[in-house]
Scaffold this motif. Structure first.
Motif, PDB file in Angstrom:
ATOM      1  N   THR A  34      91.927  19.175  69.619  1.00 35.88           N
ATOM      2  CA  THR A  34      92.417  18.295  70.285  1.00 35.88           C
ATOM      3  C   THR A  34      93.263  20.223  71.087  1.00 35.88           C
ATOM      4  O   THR A  34      93.935  21.008  70.626  1.00 35.88           O
ATOM      5  N   SER A  35      93.024  19.438  73.060  1.00 41.40           N
ATOM      6  CA  SER A  35      94.668  20.580  73.486  1.00 41.40           C
ATOM      7  C   SER A  35      95.790  19.478  73.421  1.00 41.40           C
ATOM      8  O   SER A  35      95.187  17.783  73.948  1.00 41.40           O
ATOM      9  N   TYR A  36      96.892  19.818  72.710  1.00 41.22           N
ATOM     10  CA  TYR A  36      98.249  18.997  72.907  1.00 41.22           C
ATOM     11  C   TYR A  36      99.443  19.539  72.661  1.00 41.22           C
ATOM     12  O   TYR A  36      99.025  20.517  71.954  1.00 41.22           O
ATOM     13  N   ASN A  37     100.157  19.233  74.152  1.00 45.78           N
ATOM     14  CA  ASN A  37     101.425  19.677  73.671  1.00 45.78           C
ATOM     15  C   ASN A  37     102.573  18.889  73.624  1.00 45.78           C
ATOM     16  O   ASN A  37     103.325  19.615  74.315  1.00 45.78           O
ATOM     17  N   ILE A  38     102.211  17.352  73.571  1.00 43.72           N
ATOM     18  CA  ILE A  38     103.137  17.416  73.204  1.00 43.72           C
ATOM     19  C   ILE A  38     103.273  16.047  74.211  1.00 43.72           C
ATOM     20  O   ILE A  38     103.987  14.855  74.187  1.00 43.72           O
ATOM     21  N   ILE A  39     103.781  17.096  75.176  1.00 44.62           N
ATOM     22  CA  ILE A  39     104.648  16.199  76.878  1.00 44.62           C
ATOM     23  C   ILE A  39     103.079  15.769  77.136  1.00 44.62           C
ATOM     24  O   ILE A  39     103.756  14.453  77.881  1.00 44.62           O
ATOM     25  N   MET A  40     101.891  16.156  77.589  1.00 44.74           N
ATOM     26  CA  MET A  40     100.838  15.617  78.080  1.00 44.74           C
ATOM     27  C   MET A  40     100.396  14.784  77.552  1.00 44.74           C
ATOM     28  O   MET A  40     100.393  15.142  76.149  1.00 44.74           O
ATOM     29  N   TRP A  42      97.301  13.826  74.603  1.00 46.97           N
ATOM     30  CA  TRP A  42      95.266  14.616  74.116  1.00 46.97           C
ATOM     31  C   TRP A  42      94.321  14.920  74.693  1.00 46.97           C
ATOM     32  O   TRP A  42      94.258  13.710  75.713  1.00 46.97           O
ATOM     33  N   ARG A  43      94.166  15.735  74.579  1.00 45.63           N
ATOM     34  CA  ARG A  43      92.282  16.121  75.507  1.00 45.63           C
ATOM     35  C   ARG A  43      91.208  16.282  74.710  1.00 45.63           C
ATOM     36  O   ARG A  43      91.678  17.160  73.759  1.00 45.63           O
ATOM     37  N   TRP A  44      90.429  15.971  74.154  1.00 47.56           N
ATOM     38  CA  TRP A  44      89.827  15.857  73.031  1.00 47.56           C
ATOM     39  C   TRP A  44      88.286  17.682  73.417  1.00 47.56           C
ATOM     40  O   TRP A  44      87.677  17.699  74.287  1.00 47.56           O
ATOM     41  N   ILE A  45      88.948  18.936  72.570  1.00 45.39           N
ATOM     42  CA  ILE A  45      88.116  19.927  73.381  1.00 45.39           C
ATOM     43  C   ILE A  45      86.973  20.566  72.136  1.00 45.39           C
ATOM     44  O   ILE A  45      86.348  21.192  71.821  1.00 45.39           O
ATOM     45  N   GLY A  46      87.062  20.065  70.742  1.00 43.62           N
ATOM     46  CA  GLY A  46      85.907  20.303  69.607  1.00 43.62           C
ATOM     47  C   GLY A  46      86.408  20.752  68.679  1.00 43.62           C
ATOM     48  O   GLY A  46      87.128  20.922  68.869  1.00 43.62           O
ATOM     49  N   LEU A  47      85.389  22.235  68.575  1.00 40.48           N
ATOM     50  CA  LEU A  47      85.803  22.915  67.974  1.00 40.48           C
ATOM     51  C   LEU A  47      86.008  24.269  68.783  1.00 40.48           C
ATOM     52  O   LEU A  47      86.990  25.844  68.596  1.00 40.48           O
ATOM     53  N   SER A  48      86.827  24.114  69.919  1.00 40.37           N
ATOM     54  CA  SER A  48      87.850  25.076  70.760  1.00 40.37           C
ATOM     55  C   SER A  48      88.608  25.893  70.065  1.00 40.37           C
ATOM     56  O   SER A  48      88.453  27.035  70.248  1.00 40.37           O
ATOM     57  N   GLY A 255      97.973  21.359  69.042  1.00 37.31           N
ATOM     58  CA  GLY A 255      96.639  21.897  68.493  1.00 37.31           C
ATOM     59  C   GLY A 255      95.997  22.647  67.755  1.00 37.31           C
ATOM     60  O   GLY A 255      95.576  22.709  66.848  1.00 37.31           O
ATOM     61  N   TYR A 256      95.811  23.438  68.538  1.00 34.74           N
ATOM     62  CA  TYR A 256      95.880  25.306  68.303  1.00 34.74           C
ATOM     63  C   TYR A 256      96.313  25.479  66.333  1.00 34.74           C
ATOM     64  O   TYR A 256      95.832  25.847  65.751  1.00 34.74           O
ATOM     65  N   ALA A 257      97.996  24.844  66.597  1.00 31.15           N
ATOM     66  CA  ALA A 257      98.473  24.765  65.711  1.00 31.15           C
ATOM     67  C   ALA A 257      98.632  24.021  64.211  1.00 31.15           C
ATOM     68  O   ALA A 257      97.700  24.261  62.944  1.00 31.15           O
TER      69      ALA A 257
END
Length: 290
Positions: A34-40, A42-48, A255-257
């Motif tokens: 996912t793309s997740y920044n704690i504040i907003m 999460w958004r599913w992005i697969g293997l990105s 998500g990246y971490a």
């Protein structure tokens, strides 16, 4: 009955793991996709995230730095701790005091040790360069402030905490039957041959354990780099876990971490399997030693 005792003794760790670590581990698997920044939300992005890691030059730089450090640190620490353990295994006066003194540094906080070595490695007023100049008339390098010497500085710093390894090696050395050395002396074997043909084979299970634990520990270096260099100079100490931390808690790219964390997990499992596969050719257990 032995099995019940074993599970009873390790139950505090199992309870702690299931209560505080297992859940976050499962969450990190999910967030790595996912793309997740704690504040907003999460958004599913697969293997990105994993695809981005493959082209991220800082990921490759961190793997390079960590790998170089791991080879140097594990090798030096294993050799040094084995040597000191062999010295402390002899019947010398004040032996218990020496064992205590060598072990004590390993229980000191990593932040405290890092602050101490910042002064030791300081090129202008550090004690190391002072001793090099006044004892040997050698102009010391810039140590952690130099791209060339930064990693060797961290490797040397690792010698501070070899006390734990010394204790483990010492326990292994004391488990070697003295009859083997007595028989070797009768056959005319000197100290070097005794070391090669008795000490090393009998200590190989301990060396195997220390090698695996050393590799795992060396790939998780964080405190020293965060306190002393923050990844510099010019990414010379840009360790993998340091970059992971920056992505998670500085840039809030959870998500990246999380993806980075699982790549590290897979890498460590792969290295452990590789060492285990080769163990049959050099690890000798007591019943297999002639």
């Amino acid at each position: 009955r032995e099995a019940l005792w074993a599970y009873g003794l390790i139950s505090p760790w199992i309870i702690g793991f299931l209560s505080f670590q297992f859940g976050p581990m499962l969450s990190s698997i999910f967030y790595s996709f996912t793309s997740y920044n704690i504040i907003m939300p999460w958004r599913w992005i697969g293997l990105s995230n994993y695809a981005e890691m493959a082209s991220d030059r800082l990921v490759w730089q961190s793997l390079k730095v960590t790998s170089i450090y791991s080879v140097g640190s594990v090798t030096l620490n294993m050799v040094a701790s084995m040597f000191v353990a062999m010295v402390l295994n002899r019947n010398i006066k004040g032996l218990s005091w020496f064992r205590t003194l060598y072990y004590l540094p390993s229980v000191i906080s990593g932040v405290s040790v890092s602050m101490l070595f910042m002064y030791i490695f300081n090129p202008e007023f550090g004690i190391l360069n002072y001793l090099l100049w006044h004892l040997f008339h050698i102009q010391g390098p810039a140590w952690i402030y130099s791209e060339v010497w930064a990693i060797p500085s961290f490797v040397l710093m690792g010698l501070w905490g070899i006390g734990g390894g010394i204790i483990i090696y010492l326990a292994g050395l004391q488990g070697i039957p003295t009859e083997l050395y007595e028989a070797a002396e009768i056959d005319g074997a000197g100290g070097w041959k005794q070391f090669l043909h008795i000490t090393l084979p009998m200590m190989s299970p301990v060396i195997y354990f220390q090698l695996i634990m050393g590799i795992i520990g060396s790939f998780q270096v964080f405190t020293q780099a965060y306190v002393m260099t923050q990844g510099g100079p010019h990414y010379a100490t840009w360790f993998y876990v340091l970059y992971l931390y920056y992505n998670a808690f500085r840039d809030f790219r959870m998500g990246y971490a999380s993806a980075q964390a699982w790549v590290l997990f897979i890498l460590l499992v792969s290295l452990t399997i590789l060492v285990t596969r080769t163990a049959s050719s050099w690890v000798h257990y007591e019943e297999s030693v002639n």
